[in-house]
Write a protein that holds these residues in place. Structure first.
Motif, short mmCIF file in Angstrom:
data_model
loop_
_atom_site.label_atom_id
_atom_site.label_comp_id
_atom_site.label_asym_id
_atom_site.label_seq_id
_atom_site.Cartn_x
_atom_site.Cartn_y
_atom_site.Cartn_z
N HIS A 51 1.87 0.23 14.52
CA HIS A 51 2.43 0.40 13.17
C HIS A 51 1.38 0.24 12.09
CE1 HIS A 51 2.79 -4.01 13.70
NE2 HIS A 51 2.62 -4.06 12.40
N ILE A 83 -0.71 6.58 11.73
CA ILE A 83 -0.80 7.91 12.34
C ILE A 83 0.60 8.50 12.37
CG2 ILE A 83 -1.32 9.17 14.45
CD1 ILE A 83 -3.37 7.04 15.12
N MET A 103 3.53 10.98 13.74
CA MET A 103 3.74 11.46 15.10
C MET A 103 5.03 12.27 15.19
SD MET A 103 2.94 9.48 18.44
CE MET A 103 3.01 10.27 20.01
N PHE A 136 12.56 6.08 5.65
CA PHE A 136 12.23 4.91 6.48
C PHE A 136 10.75 4.52 6.43
CE2 PHE A 136 11.15 2.95 10.54
CZ PHE A 136 12.05 1.90 10.58
N PRO A 137 9.82 5.45 6.70
CA PRO A 137 8.41 5.04 6.67
C PRO A 137 7.96 4.59 5.28
CG PRO A 137 8.61 7.42 6.92
CD PRO A 137 9.98 6.85 7.11
N GLU A 149 10.04 3.04 3.08
CA GLU A 149 10.63 1.72 2.87
C GLU A 149 9.80 0.63 3.53
OE1 GLU A 149 14.84 1.53 3.96
OE2 GLU A 149 15.04 3.49 2.99
N VAL A 150 9.40 0.88 4.78
CA VAL A 150 8.63 -0.17 5.45
C VAL A 150 7.27 -0.35 4.80
CG1 VAL A 150 9.80 0.16 7.65
CG2 VAL A 150 7.66 1.35 7.22
N ARG A 151 6.87 0.62 4.00
CA ARG A 151 5.62 0.46 3.24
C ARG A 151 5.89 -0.09 1.84
NH1 ARG A 151 4.61 4.18 6.87
NH2 ARG A 151 2.54 4.27 7.79
N ARG A 180 9.15 14.10 8.48
CA ARG A 180 9.12 12.64 8.56
C ARG A 180 7.73 12.14 8.95
NH1 ARG A 180 12.77 9.35 12.79
NH2 ARG A 180 11.20 10.21 14.17
N ALA A 181 7.06 12.90 9.82
CA ALA A 181 5.72 12.48 10.24
C ALA A 181 4.71 12.67 9.11
CB ALA A 181 5.29 13.27 11.47
N PHE A 220 4.71 10.07 4.76
CA PHE A 220 3.92 8.92 4.29
C PHE A 220 2.44 9.27 4.21
CE2 PHE A 220 2.36 7.52 8.48
CZ PHE A 220 3.27 8.12 9.32
N ALA A 279 9.77 4.66 15.37
CA ALA A 279 9.83 3.71 14.26
C ALA A 279 8.48 3.05 14.05
CB ALA A 279 10.90 2.66 14.52
N LYS A 280 7.84 2.66 15.15
CA LYS A 280 6.54 1.98 15.01
C LYS A 280 5.49 2.95 14.49
CE LYS A 280 7.48 -1.10 18.76
NZ LYS A 280 7.10 -1.36 20.14
N SER A 281 5.54 4.19 14.96
CA SER A 281 4.53 5.15 14.47
C SER A 281 4.74 5.41 12.98
CB SER A 281 4.62 6.46 15.25
OG SER A 281 5.63 7.28 14.73
N LEU A 282 5.96 5.17 12.49
CA LEU A 282 6.22 5.36 11.07
C LEU A 282 5.85 4.13 10.26
CD1 LEU A 282 9.60 7.25 11.38
CD2 LEU A 282 7.42 8.20 10.69
N GLY A 283 5.37 3.10 10.95
CA GLY A 283 4.87 1.94 10.22
C GLY A 283 5.74 0.70 10.30
N ALA A 284 6.79 0.72 11.13
CA ALA A 284 7.67 -0.43 11.22
C ALA A 284 7.08 -1.46 12.17
CB ALA A 284 9.05 -0.01 11.70
N THR A 285 7.19 -2.73 11.81
CA THR A 285 6.79 -3.79 12.74
C THR A 285 7.79 -3.82 13.88
OG1 THR A 285 8.12 -5.38 11.54
CG2 THR A 285 5.82 -5.22 10.90
N THR A 294 11.20 -4.92 12.55
CA THR A 294 11.88 -3.89 11.73
C THR A 294 12.37 -2.76 12.61
OG1 THR A 294 10.26 -4.42 10.05
CG2 THR A 294 11.68 -2.54 9.63
N ARG A 349 16.23 -2.19 12.40
CA ARG A 349 16.70 -1.02 11.65
C ARG A 349 17.01 0.17 12.55
NH1 ARG A 349 14.70 0.21 6.45
NH2 ARG A 349 16.19 1.88 6.76
#
Ligand code: ADP
Ligand code: MG
Lengths: 366, 426
Positions: free
Chosen positions: A81, A85, A87, A106-107, A109-111, A154-155, A158, B327-333, B336, B340
């Motif tokens: 995470h 990258i 994907m 989602f990406p 928000e987590v940022r 989505r990939a 961000f 989810a992890k590749s999108l930056g989630a720990t 999360t 989520r």
């Protein structure tokens, strides 16, 4: 080592090995270096280790040995995470309990990106893939092609510098696949992102990529731009794997400055370009593309070696004619000719002579 | 365009023979429907007999009250004139009617049953009827009147207006009495009121049953979720082994398992011994973990756990790992990504498991009976008591009906909040 490393290299694999079970190596000594902005495709048969390489780059698998670098720093110990990258998964992996807009959000928000900026980015990304009006829908309400677009958006939303795609078009029908190939390529070029693309479809690899890495059995067999790959395969696996090919086996009888004379197992002599044969007496497999075979004597060199051939089958395919011949005991020798007004249509049973330019016929490893 | 499309705008679509298409379709499907119905008929009948009828019977019994009218028909009629709020004893005609009714009842031996029934409403009536029965037997209806004084001579209670209030209040064919009783209320001359404090038990029991069932469901979720997750993510071989361990409780007797908890949890039991040995608990203050609510919750959580794990597991199995990776590749720990992406998709499993566990828990009988003591028994234990010991089936039925209603209401609430489509068993 550091001073020899290519300064332009954005993604680097250095002597990477991977084993899942501690007994067999799935990836064997992988070396790869990609500049920023390149569209590189990993092409290879199923099970050749492409996905494994991609997963190591994304951080979901750890390399058993070797170093993977992104932007010059080793990412071996960075969790997925934090790698930033993007994907695209083969089955898209869109979150089914979220709407399309929520998936894209989602990406962001987590940022911890603010709401208004998030909405603007989501909208821009959806518009980019022409899905602007679908933000409120659920993934299950979209067709495969639409899901594919959303997964791509989505990939990208961000703004990652590197995007990985694992057979993203595998589940689409042929027409849609071809359309998406162009779109993905255009978007990648527009955004200037670096893409590692995995596929087992050679047409896809050839049409989309700046360079193609042909995988077999955990190794890169050849890493080259598409035209080079097609026209100058470095070994018989690549020649076989990319495009259609006629092969014949024989022994090198003469070799000198970029030309070789090969005596086929039936005794016939042909002219070739030596690729990975070096000395007289070596066994070789020669390979010639169907569209480079010539049977019109006027277009051949006067001193070119020719082979006798018997026409077995003539297939009309619209844009081209595909003719099957018996050549030097090989019943599966194919030639392709363009459907032009002055083109002769061969008839089964006809006896002809065929030849080619020596540089089109590659003498490869047996 | 063909000419058939012309019909579309002018009227119903017609089939080839000119009949409306809907009619033709219905006819074509009818045979099929009848066949299907015949095929499931035995099953339908079985369900009807073993399921619907008993529940209907139970609901009926909870309000049915014909015994007073059947046993004392004349008295009930005579009592219509009497003002139950005046605080006086009825006059001679009522007693005469009572004498006539009792004569028949004694001959048919139904007066004791009536006494038992009315005793639920007022203590002491049972013995009053038994005693009076013996006296009435000897009377000659035609000559022995008037009966008022004779009855009072038999038992002073007949001069108590309360007795008559009770008889009159119970003379209708249907009564809310059982239901009122089941919620710790009663009918008195002043209307509906709460029972005396020392007789209020059912509301407490209902509340306790609901609370403890919720706690059991909650602890099943807490314990079952990680187990189901491990099951769903382990390689096939290990998963199968673990699955056998999860199912093992099903292969041992419920009684054995419950008794095992007794051994483990009692004050001189294994767990207390261990805690004392470690030094966490003083030997003089050993923990009381059995014959109370704690014991019931622990034992029932253990027994109902598989019902939580199985639906959770089958739902989790359908959640591909790529979602977490995406989810992890999108930056989630990790957290999360779980919270989520994974957790929301496992909610249908939690829903199914919770409904199963909760509904089983709310009606559970044997475990609370064995390890619940007085503070850990459920409403079902009380129902069992009324069915087999006190024989007050009407009250048992009312309690059961309330329990059924509570479950249905909760089910409805669940549907409104979570949505019943969100329940998945696999
Ligand atoms: N998680 C895994 N555990 C064990 N073996 C695996 C795993 N993933 C892939 N493999 C094995 O590694 C080899 C390469 O697989 P993969 O990288 O998926 O190939 P490709 O994507 O080129 O089809 C295959 O032989 C496959 O069986
Ligand atoms: Mg793959």
């Amino acid at each position: 080592m550091a001073d020899t490393a290519n300064n332009d290299a954005f993604v680097e694999f250095e002597r990477v090995q991977k084993s899942y079970d501690g007994e067999t190596l799935v990836v064997k000594d992988l070396n790869l270096s990609m500049p920023k902005g390149e569209f590189l495709t990993m092409l290879g048969p199923s099970g050749s280790g492409k996905t494994t390489c991609l997963m190591m780059l994304a951080g979901f698998e750890t390399a058993t040995h070797g170093d993977i670098r992104l932007g010059g720093t080793s990412i071996n110990n960075i969790p997925p995470h934090k790698r930033g990258i993007g994907m695209v998964f083969q089955n898209y992996a869109l979150f089914p309990h979220m709407t399309i807009a929520e998936n894209l959000s989602f990406p962001l928000e987590v940022r911890k990106i603010g709401k208004s900026e998030r909405e603007a980015k989501v909208k821009r990304a959806l518009d980019m893939v022409e899905m602007g009006t679908f933000g409120g829908r659920r993934p299950a309400q979209l067709s495969g092609g639409q899901q594919q677009r959303v997964a791509l958006a989505r990939a990208l939303v961000f703004e990652p510098e590197l995007v990985l795609m694992d057979e993203p078009l595998g589940a689409l029908d042929k027409q849609l696949r071809e359309k998406m190939q162009f779109e993905i390529k255009a978007i990648a070029d527009n955004l200037g992102i670096t893409v590692v693309y995995v596929t087992h479809d050679q047409t896809e690899a050839l049409t989309m990529s700046d360079r193609v890495a042909v995988f077999q059995d955990g190794r890169i067999q050849q890493l080259a731009p598409p035209d080079q790959l097609y026209e100058s395969p470095e070994n018989s696996f690549v020649a076989q794997f990319i495009g259609e090919n006629n092969t014949m086996e024989g022994v090198v009888t003469q070799i000198s400055d970029g030309k070789a004379l090969v005596q086929l197992d039936g005794g016939e002599l042909i002219d070739c370009k030596p690729v990975n044969v070096t000395k007289v007496g070596e066994r070789t497999r020669v390979s010639i593309r169907p569209e480079r075979v010539e049977y019109n004597k006027e277009r051949l060199h006067a001193d070119a070696h020719t082979l006798k051939a018997e026409v077995l089958e003539f297939i009309y395919m619209g844009d081209i004619f595909r003719t099957r011949l018996r050549v030097a005991g090989n019943d599966e020798f194919i030639i392709k000719t363009r459907n032009a007004p002055d083109q002769t249509r061969l008839k089964p049973g006809e006896q002809i002579e065929i030849g080619w330019m020596p540089e089109d016929c590659h003498a490869l490893d047996a | 365009m063909t000419d058939t499309t012309a019909h579309d705008n002018s009227g119903p679509v017609l089939a080839a023979d000119g009949k409306p298409l809907k009619v033709s379709l219905a006819r074509a499907l009818r045979r099929q429907k009848i066949r299907a119905l015949l095929l499931i008929a035995p099953l339908l009948l079985f369900v009807l007999i073993t399921f619907i009828v008993p529940i209907g019977d139970m609901l009926f019994r909870s309000v049915e009250n014909q015994i007073v009218q059947e046993t004392l028909p004349k008295t009930v009629v005579a009592l219509q004139e009497w003002d139950s709020e005046a605080g006086t004893v009825p006059e001679e005609p009522v007693f005469a009617a009572l004498a006539a009714d009792m004569k028949i009842a004694v001959a048919e031996k139904t007066h004791t049953r009536l006494g038992t029934r009315l005793n639920y409403e007022m203590n002491g009536i049972s013995s009053l009827f038994r005693k009076s029965g013996r006296g009435v037997k000897k009377w000659d209806l035609a000559n022995d009147g008037p009966f008022k004084d004779k009855f009072i001579a038999l038992d002073k209670k007949w001069a108590d207006p309360e007795v008559w209030v009770t008889i009159k209040a119970n003379s209708p064919k249907y009564t809310p009495g059982y239901f009122l009783n089941a919620v710790d209320m009663q009918v008195s001359p002043d209307g509906i009121e709460a029972r005396p404090e020392n007789q209020q038990i059912y509301v407490t029991l209902f509340k306790r049953t609901l609370m403890m069932s919720l706690m059991i469901t909650g602890s099943c979720i807490l314990l079952g979720y990680p187990i189901a997750w491990i099951l769903a993510n382990l390689p096939m071989r290990q998963a199968n082994l673990l699955m056998i361990l999860v199912l093992l409780p099903f292969w041992t007797s419920l009684l054995v398992r419950t008794s095992a908890w007794k051994v483990l949890l009692q004050q001189q039991g294994v767990i207390n011994d261990l805690l004392v040995w470690i030094g966490l608990v003083d030997d003089a203050n050993r923990l009381v973990m059995i014959n109370n609510a704690t014991g019931t919750i622990i034992a029932m959580t253990h027994i109902l756990l598989p019902f939580m794990i199985l639906p959770l597991y089958s739902v989790m199995q359908t959640i591909p790992e790529t979602y977490l990776r995406a989810a992890k590749s999108l930056g989630a720990t990790n957290w999360t990504a779980f919270w989520r992406v994974y957790f929301p998709q496992s909610i249908p499993g939690i829903g199914a498991g919770s409904i199963l566990v909760f509904i089983l828990a709310i009606g559970y009988y044997i475990t609370p009976e064995l390890v619940g003591g007085t503070k850990g028994v459920f409403i079902s234990n009380r129902i069992a008591f009324h069915i087999s010991t006190s024989l007050n089936w009407g009250l048992a039925a009312a309690l059961g009906a309330i329990l059924l209603a509570a479950v249905l209401i909760l089910y409805y609430a669940y549907d409104k909040i979570v949505g019943i489509d969100n329940v998945k068993l696999g």
